[in-house]
Design a protein around this motif. Structure first.
Motif, short mmCIF file in Angstrom:
data_model
loop_
_atom_site.label_atom_id
_atom_site.label_comp_id
_atom_site.label_asym_id
_atom_site.label_seq_id
_atom_site.Cartn_x
_atom_site.Cartn_y
_atom_site.Cartn_z
N LEU A 174 0.76 -0.97 -0.29
CA LEU A 174 0.06 0.15 -0.16
C LEU A 174 0.46 1.45 0.33
O LEU A 174 0.19 2.49 0.04
N LYS A 175 1.95 0.73 0.31
CA LYS A 175 2.89 3.03 -0.25
C LYS A 175 2.99 3.54 1.20
O LYS A 175 2.72 4.66 1.17
N ILE A 176 2.58 2.64 2.51
CA ILE A 176 2.73 3.17 3.42
C ILE A 176 3.76 3.86 4.16
O ILE A 176 4.93 2.83 4.48
N GLU A 177 4.25 4.28 4.23
CA GLU A 177 6.30 5.15 4.75
C GLU A 177 5.76 5.78 6.01
O GLU A 177 6.72 6.00 6.96
N GLU A 178 4.61 6.18 6.39
CA GLU A 178 4.70 7.34 7.57
C GLU A 178 4.35 6.31 9.23
O GLU A 178 3.86 5.57 9.29
N PRO A 179 5.19 6.96 9.51
CA PRO A 179 5.84 6.12 11.02
C PRO A 179 4.38 6.03 11.77
O PRO A 179 4.25 5.45 12.66
N ILE A 180 4.10 6.84 11.99
CA ILE A 180 2.91 7.91 12.46
C ILE A 180 1.92 6.80 12.78
O ILE A 180 0.75 5.89 13.33
N ALA A 181 2.09 6.45 11.31
CA ALA A 181 0.52 5.65 10.27
C ALA A 181 0.64 4.18 10.53
O ALA A 181 -0.30 3.47 11.00
N LYS A 182 2.10 3.94 10.38
CA LYS A 182 2.16 3.20 10.93
C LYS A 182 1.66 1.93 12.41
O LYS A 182 1.11 0.59 12.14
N GLY A 183 2.42 2.50 13.23
CA GLY A 183 2.62 2.30 14.75
C GLY A 183 0.98 2.70 14.63
O GLY A 183 0.47 1.79 15.92
N LEU A 184 0.50 3.97 14.72
CA LEU A 184 -0.84 3.23 14.99
C LEU A 184 -2.18 1.85 14.07
O LEU A 184 -2.79 1.55 15.22
N ALA A 185 -1.55 1.65 12.93
CA ALA A 185 -2.43 0.46 12.59
C ALA A 185 -1.93 -0.26 13.40
O ALA A 185 -2.61 -1.49 13.54
N MET A 186 -0.46 -0.95 14.25
CA MET A 186 -0.12 -1.89 14.99
C MET A 186 -0.44 -1.78 16.07
O MET A 186 -1.17 -3.20 16.15
N ALA A 198 6.62 -2.73 16.07
CA ALA A 198 6.88 -1.28 15.79
C ALA A 198 8.39 -0.54 16.37
O ALA A 198 8.69 0.44 15.77
N LEU A 199 8.20 -1.29 17.73
CA LEU A 199 9.51 -0.71 18.42
C LEU A 199 11.04 -0.46 17.78
O LEU A 199 11.91 0.19 17.96
N LYS A 200 11.18 -1.87 17.01
CA LYS A 200 12.33 -1.98 16.70
C LYS A 200 11.88 -1.03 15.00
O LYS A 200 13.65 -0.83 14.89
N SER A 201 11.52 -0.96 14.76
CA SER A 201 11.42 0.59 13.24
C SER A 201 11.50 1.80 13.75
O SER A 201 12.88 2.14 13.66
N SER A 202 10.93 2.39 14.60
CA SER A 202 11.95 4.08 15.10
C SER A 202 10.45 4.04 16.69
O SER A 202 10.26 3.27 17.18
N GLU A 203 11.68 4.61 17.47
CA GLU A 203 10.77 4.80 18.81
C GLU A 203 9.72 5.62 18.46
O GLU A 203 8.69 5.86 19.28
N LEU A 204 9.18 6.57 17.55
CA LEU A 204 7.98 7.38 16.82
C LEU A 204 6.95 6.12 17.09
O LEU A 204 6.19 6.55 17.66
N GLN A 205 7.87 5.15 15.67
CA GLN A 205 6.37 4.44 15.21
C GLN A 205 5.72 3.55 16.77
O GLN A 205 4.62 3.27 16.74
N GLY A 206 6.79 2.79 17.59
CA GLY A 206 6.97 2.29 18.28
C GLY A 206 5.99 3.51 19.92
O GLY A 206 4.78 3.12 20.31
N ALA A 207 5.68 4.58 20.16
CA ALA A 207 4.89 5.58 20.51
C ALA A 207 3.36 5.40 20.42
O ALA A 207 2.56 5.32 21.33
N MET A 208 3.51 5.67 18.78
CA MET A 208 2.64 5.57 18.23
C MET A 208 1.78 4.39 18.65
O MET A 208 0.48 4.28 18.84
N SER A 209 2.39 3.00 19.04
CA SER A 209 1.35 1.90 18.21
C SER A 209 0.78 2.23 20.11
O SER A 209 0.25 1.08 19.96
N SER A 210 2.61 1.94 20.96
CA SER A 210 1.81 1.57 22.17
C SER A 210 0.37 2.63 22.61
O SER A 210 -0.78 2.40 23.36
N LEU A 211 -0.31 4.59 22.50
CA LEU A 211 -0.95 5.06 22.41
C LEU A 211 -1.79 4.32 21.64
O LEU A 211 -2.88 4.12 22.26
N ALA A 212 -1.76 4.08 20.39
CA ALA A 212 -3.36 3.02 19.86
C ALA A 212 -3.48 1.58 20.76
O ALA A 212 -4.89 1.69 20.74
#
Length: 232
Positions: A174-186, A198-212
């Motif tokens: 789906l060509k999704i590269e935005e870490p915020i979008a990835k984190g929310l989905a995960m 998600a935390l393996k990719s970046s702290e931002l992505q992991g943080a978004m995933s945690s909050l989601a």
């Protein structure tokens, strides 16, 4: 024989579970493909162990109970990356709320629809409603609506592993590269298992995933009983 060892040796189940995960981790390092997820491989190995040695599941669960007890504090520890990225999270608060609500309502609608289509009994259906939220919340929520704990445990694990396995290829497709979008989905789809990935990719992505994961869990506490009313 093995059942007796598990009963008399207090932590044998823990070592078996960790050993299976280590083997899965080694396999993933050797063949780093999405379907070689360490948790998936470890789960399969434990299942094969139980079948081969004809081990009683309750006996094994008792021996490995400490791992389950660590689930809640491990989930709480995910608040650390959320705190570090709090400014970014605050700026995207509406995106988080809307994404989580859309994910939870669509997930519940899918389960209810499949339950009706496949003519599943109401107990089985309501026992799978909370499969997209973290285990600590899913178990209590399912118990409150009269569901079966064993079914929701399997559902939560499957949702977490499945989402983790397909997330990478799906994001590429789906060509999704935005870490915020990835984190929310995960976080919304695969709870703690997805968040650890998600935390393996970046702290931002992991943080978004945690909050989601947290926001989705809170929402589901209110949404699951309403969905259960449609099934019962």
């Amino acid at each position: 024989m093995v059942n007796e060892l598990l009963e008399t040796t207090k932590y044998l189940g823990i070592f078996i579970s960790l050993g299976a995960f280590v083997i899965g981790l080694a396999a993933y390092k050797r063949w780093p493909y999405a379907f070689m997820n360490p948790l998936l491989i470890g789960t399969i190995l434990v299942i094969l162990f139980l079948l081969f040695f004809d081990v009683d599941v309750p006996t094994f669960q008792t021996s490995a109970k400490l791992l389950s007890d660590l689930l809640t504090p491990a989930t709480i520890c995910m608040a650390v990356p959320v705190y570090r990225q709090f400014k970014i999270l605050k700026e995207n608060s509406w995106a988080i709320l809307i994404s989580c609500f859309a994910g939870m309502t669509s997930g519940l609608a899918t389960i209810v629809s499949l339950g009706l289509f496949l003519k599943m009994d109401s107990v089985t259906t309501i026992s799978t409603l909370a499969r997209s939220i973290t285990m600590a919340i899913a178990l209590d929520t399912t118990a409150l609506i009269g569901g079966v704990g064993g079914i929701i445990v399997a559902g939560v694990i499957f949702a977490g592993i499945f989402g983790t396995v397909i997330s990478g290829p799906l994001f590429k497709l789906l060509k999704i590269e935005e870490p915020i979008a990835k984190g929310l989905a995960m976080g919304a789809a695969s709870h703690a298992i997805g968040t650890s990935e998600a935390l393996k990719s970046s702290e931002l992505q992991g943080a978004m995933s945690s909050l989601a994961m947290v926001v989705s869990g809170i929402m589901m506490v209110g949404l699951v009983p309403l969905a259960a009313q449609l099934v019962q």
